[in-house]
Motif scaffolding. Structure first.
Motif, PDB file in Angstrom:
ATOM      1  N   GLN A  35     -43.950  19.925  67.206  1.00  0.00           N
ATOM      2  CA  GLN A  35     -42.978  19.525  66.204  1.00  0.00           C
ATOM      3  C   GLN A  35     -41.820  18.775  66.841  1.00  0.00           C
ATOM      4  OE1 GLN A  35     -41.454  23.176  64.488  1.00  0.00           O
ATOM      5  NE2 GLN A  35     -39.971  23.464  66.140  1.00  0.00           N
ATOM      6  N   VAL A  36     -40.991  18.178  65.982  1.00  0.00           N
ATOM      7  CA  VAL A  36     -39.842  17.397  66.447  1.00  0.00           C
ATOM      8  C   VAL A  36     -38.569  18.214  66.293  1.00  0.00           C
ATOM      9  CG1 VAL A  36     -38.497  15.279  66.167  1.00  0.00           C
ATOM     10  CG2 VAL A  36     -40.968  15.254  65.741  1.00  0.00           C
ATOM     11  N   THR A  37     -37.801  18.277  67.367  1.00  0.00           N
ATOM     12  CA  THR A  37     -36.476  18.887  67.351  1.00  0.00           C
ATOM     13  C   THR A  37     -35.452  17.801  67.646  1.00  0.00           C
ATOM     14  OG1 THR A  37     -37.316  21.034  68.096  1.00  0.00           O
ATOM     15  CG2 THR A  37     -34.967  20.617  68.418  1.00  0.00           C
ATOM     16  N   ALA A  38     -34.337  17.828  66.947  1.00  0.00           N
ATOM     17  CA  ALA A  38     -33.268  16.849  67.175  1.00  0.00           C
ATOM     18  C   ALA A  38     -32.015  17.567  67.636  1.00  0.00           C
ATOM     19  CB  ALA A  38     -32.974  16.058  65.906  1.00  0.00           C
ATOM     20  N   VAL A  39     -31.312  16.975  68.594  1.00  0.00           N
ATOM     21  CA  VAL A  39     -30.007  17.475  68.979  1.00  0.00           C
ATOM     22  C   VAL A  39     -28.975  16.496  68.432  1.00  0.00           C
ATOM     23  CG1 VAL A  39     -30.217  16.352  71.256  1.00  0.00           C
ATOM     24  CG2 VAL A  39     -28.447  18.074  70.876  1.00  0.00           C
ATOM     25  N   THR A  40     -27.964  17.012  67.758  1.00  0.00           N
ATOM     26  CA  THR A  40     -26.887  16.189  67.219  1.00  0.00           C
ATOM     27  C   THR A  40     -25.561  16.665  67.799  1.00  0.00           C
ATOM     28  OG1 THR A  40     -26.419  17.591  65.288  1.00  0.00           O
ATOM     29  CG2 THR A  40     -28.166  15.942  65.065  1.00  0.00           C
ATOM     30  N   ILE A  41     -24.617  15.746  67.925  1.00  0.00           N
ATOM     31  CA  ILE A  41     -23.297  16.080  68.455  1.00  0.00           C
ATOM     32  C   ILE A  41     -22.245  15.659  67.431  1.00  0.00           C
ATOM     33  CG2 ILE A  41     -21.636  15.668  70.313  1.00  0.00           C
ATOM     34  CD1 ILE A  41     -23.983  15.216  72.195  1.00  0.00           C
ATOM     35  N   ASN A  42     -21.534  16.661  66.924  1.00  0.00           N
ATOM     36  CA  ASN A  42     -20.472  16.451  65.924  1.00  0.00           C
ATOM     37  C   ASN A  42     -20.973  15.672  64.706  1.00  0.00           C
ATOM     38  OD1 ASN A  42     -18.528  17.841  67.405  1.00  0.00           O
ATOM     39  ND2 ASN A  42     -17.905  16.018  68.537  1.00  0.00           N
ATOM     40  N   ALA A  43     -22.165  16.024  64.252  1.00  0.00           N
ATOM     41  CA  ALA A  43     -22.728  15.391  63.059  1.00  0.00           C
ATOM     42  C   ALA A  43     -22.359  16.190  61.822  1.00  0.00           C
ATOM     43  CB  ALA A  43     -24.245  15.287  63.186  1.00  0.00           C
ATOM     44  N   GLY A  44     -22.449  15.542  60.677  1.00  0.00           N
ATOM     45  CA  GLY A  44     -22.216  16.217  59.401  1.00  0.00           C
ATOM     46  C   GLY A  44     -23.506  16.806  58.877  1.00  0.00           C
ATOM     47  N   ASP A  45     -23.832  16.492  57.635  1.00  0.00           N
ATOM     48  CA  ASP A  45     -25.057  16.984  57.017  1.00  0.00           C
ATOM     49  C   ASP A  45     -26.270  16.425  57.758  1.00  0.00           C
ATOM     50  OD1 ASP A  45     -27.040  17.905  55.380  1.00  0.00           O
ATOM     51  OD2 ASP A  45     -26.384  16.859  53.575  1.00  0.00           O
ATOM     52  N   THR A  46     -27.171  17.298  58.169  1.00  0.00           N
ATOM     53  CA  THR A  46     -28.334  16.873  58.959  1.00  0.00           C
ATOM     54  C   THR A  46     -29.615  16.789  58.142  1.00  0.00           C
ATOM     55  OG1 THR A  46     -28.794  19.159  59.616  1.00  0.00           O
ATOM     56  CG2 THR A  46     -27.342  17.865  61.061  1.00  0.00           C
ATOM     57  N   ALA A  47     -29.523  16.970  56.832  1.00  0.00           N
ATOM     58  CA  ALA A  47     -30.721  17.021  55.990  1.00  0.00           C
ATOM     59  C   ALA A  47     -31.539  15.731  56.061  1.00  0.00           C
ATOM     60  CB  ALA A  47     -30.324  17.313  54.548  1.00  0.00           C
ATOM     61  N   GLU A  48     -30.861  14.594  56.268  1.00  0.00           N
ATOM     62  CA  GLU A  48     -31.570  13.315  56.281  1.00  0.00           C
ATOM     63  C   GLU A  48     -32.622  13.247  57.374  1.00  0.00           C
ATOM     64  OE1 GLU A  48     -30.512   8.551  55.873  1.00  0.00           O
ATOM     65  OE2 GLU A  48     -29.093   9.887  56.869  1.00  0.00           O
ATOM     66  N   LEU A  49     -32.407  13.952  58.473  1.00  0.00           N
ATOM     67  CA  LEU A  49     -33.379  13.924  59.559  1.00  0.00           C
ATOM     68  C   LEU A  49     -34.715  14.511  59.133  1.00  0.00           C
ATOM     69  CD1 LEU A  49     -31.104  14.964  62.582  1.00  0.00           C
ATOM     70  CD2 LEU A  49     -31.944  12.674  62.011  1.00  0.00           C
ATOM     71  N   GLY A  50     -34.675  15.520  58.261  1.00  0.00           N
ATOM     72  CA  GLY A  50     -35.907  16.119  57.772  1.00  0.00           C
ATOM     73  C   GLY A  50     -36.755  15.141  56.984  1.00  0.00           C
ATOM     74  N   LYS A  51     -36.113  14.163  56.393  1.00  0.00           N
ATOM     75  CA  LYS A  51     -36.819  13.148  55.604  1.00  0.00           C
ATOM     76  C   LYS A  51     -37.740  12.310  56.488  1.00  0.00           C
ATOM     77  CE  LYS A  51     -35.691   9.405  52.335  1.00  0.00           C
ATOM     78  NZ  LYS A  51     -34.572   8.653  51.705  1.00  0.00           N
ATOM     79  N   TYR A  52     -37.432  12.270  57.787  1.00  0.00           N
ATOM     80  CA  TYR A  52     -38.214  11.450  58.707  1.00  0.00           C
ATOM     81  C   TYR A  52     -38.990  12.279  59.737  1.00  0.00           C
ATOM     82  CZ  TYR A  52     -35.692   7.624  56.579  1.00  0.00           C
ATOM     83  OH  TYR A  52     -35.191   6.729  55.663  1.00  0.00           O
ATOM     84  N   GLY A  53     -39.167  13.583  59.441  1.00  0.00           N
ATOM     85  CA  GLY A  53     -40.099  14.365  60.254  1.00  0.00           C
ATOM     86  C   GLY A  53     -39.515  15.368  61.221  1.00  0.00           C
ATOM     87  N   VAL A  54     -38.194  15.567  61.193  1.00  0.00           N
ATOM     88  CA  VAL A  54     -37.587  16.540  62.115  1.00  0.00           C
ATOM     89  C   VAL A  54     -37.702  17.949  61.539  1.00  0.00           C
ATOM     90  CG1 VAL A  54     -35.426  17.264  63.213  1.00  0.00           C
ATOM     91  CG2 VAL A  54     -35.991  14.836  63.053  1.00  0.00           C
ATOM     92  N   SER A  55     -38.273  18.861  62.318  1.00  0.00           N
ATOM     93  CA  SER A  55     -38.473  20.245  61.859  1.00  0.00           C
ATOM     94  C   SER A  55     -37.285  21.141  62.182  1.00  0.00           C
ATOM     95  CB  SER A  55     -39.735  20.838  62.504  1.00  0.00           C
ATOM     96  OG  SER A  55     -40.882  20.117  62.118  1.00  0.00           O
ATOM     97  N   LYS A  56     -36.577  20.805  63.255  1.00  0.00           N
ATOM     98  CA  LYS A  56     -35.461  21.651  63.680  1.00  0.00           C
ATOM     99  C   LYS A  56     -34.321  20.787  64.186  1.00  0.00           C
ATOM    100  CE  LYS A  56     -34.310  25.465  66.864  1.00  0.00           C
ATOM    101  NZ  LYS A  56     -34.850  26.370  67.916  1.00  0.00           N
ATOM    102  N   VAL A  57     -33.101  21.138  63.796  1.00  0.00           N
ATOM    103  CA  VAL A  57     -31.916  20.429  64.275  1.00  0.00           C
ATOM    104  C   VAL A  57     -31.047  21.401  65.056  1.00  0.00           C
ATOM    105  CG1 VAL A  57     -29.834  19.157  63.649  1.00  0.00           C
ATOM    106  CG2 VAL A  57     -31.927  18.836  62.319  1.00  0.00           C
ATOM    107  N   VAL A  58     -30.765  21.057  66.297  1.00  0.00           N
ATOM    108  CA  VAL A  58     -29.836  21.833  67.121  1.00  0.00           C
ATOM    109  C   VAL A  58     -28.496  21.114  67.035  1.00  0.00           C
ATOM    110  CG1 VAL A  58     -29.301  22.718  69.418  1.00  0.00           C
ATOM    111  CG2 VAL A  58     -31.678  22.604  68.648  1.00  0.00           C
ATOM    112  N   LYS A  59     -27.569  21.751  66.349  1.00  0.00           N
ATOM    113  CA  LYS A  59     -26.310  21.098  65.998  1.00  0.00           C
ATOM    114  C   LYS A  59     -25.192  21.559  66.927  1.00  0.00           C
ATOM    115  CE  LYS A  59     -23.612  20.076  61.810  1.00  0.00           C
ATOM    116  NZ  LYS A  59     -23.475  20.384  60.362  1.00  0.00           N
ATOM    117  N   VAL A  60     -24.613  20.607  67.654  1.00  0.00           N
ATOM    118  CA  VAL A  60     -23.514  20.884  68.576  1.00  0.00           C
ATOM    119  C   VAL A  60     -22.224  20.351  67.963  1.00  0.00           C
ATOM    120  CG1 VAL A  60     -22.547  20.403  70.855  1.00  0.00           C
ATOM    121  CG2 VAL A  60     -25.015  20.787  70.589  1.00  0.00           C
ATOM    122  N   THR A  61     -21.232  21.214  67.820  1.00  0.00           N
ATOM    123  CA  THR A  61     -19.931  20.813  67.280  1.00  0.00           C
ATOM    124  C   THR A  61     -18.850  21.246  68.263  1.00  0.00           C
ATOM    125  OG1 THR A  61     -20.757  21.130  65.025  1.00  0.00           O
ATOM    126  CG2 THR A  61     -18.374  20.960  65.313  1.00  0.00           C
TER     127      THR A  61
END
Length: 322
Positions: A35-61
């Motif tokens: 599966q695809v995991t995404a790491v984001t840094i100081n991002a807002g809503d991450t739902a859009e990533l799921g639209k393109y195949g991301v199963s998990k978002v690791v959110k760093v704030t």
């Protein structure tokens, strides 16, 4: 084991390259049964990533990461890669990602391939197609390290929707204070204009426009096309346009779907910087201009006469098809 992407976020939204990375990574992950995991840094809503195949978002704030810092960001990507046991880390070819990717690769003892233009031709052994010599040739690169870092060329894969249920997890990395010895501040702002980095279409002008007073003709054309505006190095050097619009090998690289060069002769450095664009159009009074040798389409004539007529025809076409 997951495929990890670094999803760039700016001005309240994910950059187009982040969504292209997600699309690319999903195709690779499916072929590898993961599966695809995404790491984001100081991002807002991450739902859009799921639209393109991301199963998990690791959110760093973290406020310390408010401005891009290559060492600190690379350290975050490295920590998330180790946490998720990712063996394939995929980044874009933006200036930021190309800056942090080698640092992350060194920390992970990974092999790195830049300018990747296609899906792996095989994963055992792991081989990818890359552009080389300023987009003049291609090579197949085999990677043998356990962990691999890829930098994908912009607009080389496209956006492919693949709705996926996404889980978001907050993560607090251990920040090394030595990574903040240099303070980075962004001063370039684009207000209400299409960013050159994210543009599908770029309209670029050279000295053939004869002066800054004629630039509104190019801007009208760009607005009609929904394009970003750019310029050649001589134009920015003499102050007609800001250096932030200078594209080419010594300026910003361009990999748009359509690049229109108006009044640009085509110095080798300029051609090298825009050669990744899929379709190139040139408008120039000189039929011997070097740009005609690399262009897909060309018009020989005075740009100041052609631009208004082209803009008007495009407006009429859009009106008929709206």
């Amino acid at each position: 084991m997951s495929v990890l992407i670094y999803a760039e976020y700016a001005d309240g939204k994910f950059k187009k390259v982040a969504l292209e990375l997600a699309s690319y990574a999903k195709a690779v992950a499916d072929s590898m049964g993961t599966q695809v995991t995404a790491v984001t840094i100081n991002a807002g809503d991450t739902a859009e990533l799921g639209k393109y195949g991301v199963s998990k978002v690791v959110k760093v704030t973290n406020n310390q990461l408010a401005n891009f810092n290559a060492r600190a960001y690379a350290d975050v990507v490295q920590q998330v890669a180790l946490k998720e046991a990712a063996k394939l880390i995929i980044l874009s070819s933006t200036t930021d990602s190309l800056y942090l990717a080698p640092m992350a690769a060194v920390g992970l003892e990974a092999g790195m391939a830049s300018n990747v233009v296609g899906l792996p031709s095989t994963t055992a052994p792991f081989q990818v197609k890359r552009s080389v010599f300023s987009q003049k040739a291609f090579t197949i690169t085999e990677m043998t390290t356990a962990v691999k870092v890829l930098c994908i060329s912009k607009n080389s894969f496209g956006l492919i929707e693949n709705n996926t249920t996404t889980v978001t997890e907050d993560f607090a990395p251990n920040l090394n204070e030595t990574n903040f010895a240099v303070n980075v501040e962004s001063i370039e702002k684009a207000n209400g204009k299409v960013s050159i980095a994210d543009a599908d279409i770029v309209v670029s002008g050279g000295r053939g426009l004869k002066g800054p007073e004629n630039w509104h003709l190019l801007e009208d054309l760009a607005t009609t096309l929904g394009a970003a505006t750019a310029c050649s190095k001589p134009v920015s050097d003499i102050g007609w346009r800001p250096h932030s619009e200078h594209v080419g090998q010594t300026g910003k690289p361009v990999a748009s779907n359509l690049y229109i060069a108006i009044g640009i002769s085509g110095a080798i450095q300029h051609i090298a910087g825009i050669n990744a664009s899929k379709v190139k159009v040139v408008i120039n009074t000189d039929p011997e201009a070097p740009f005609f040798k690399v262009a897909d389409y060309g018009i020989v004539g005075d740009a100041l006469e052609i631009m208004p007529r082209l803009t008007q025809k495009l407006k009429e076409f859009k009106a008929q098809n709206s």
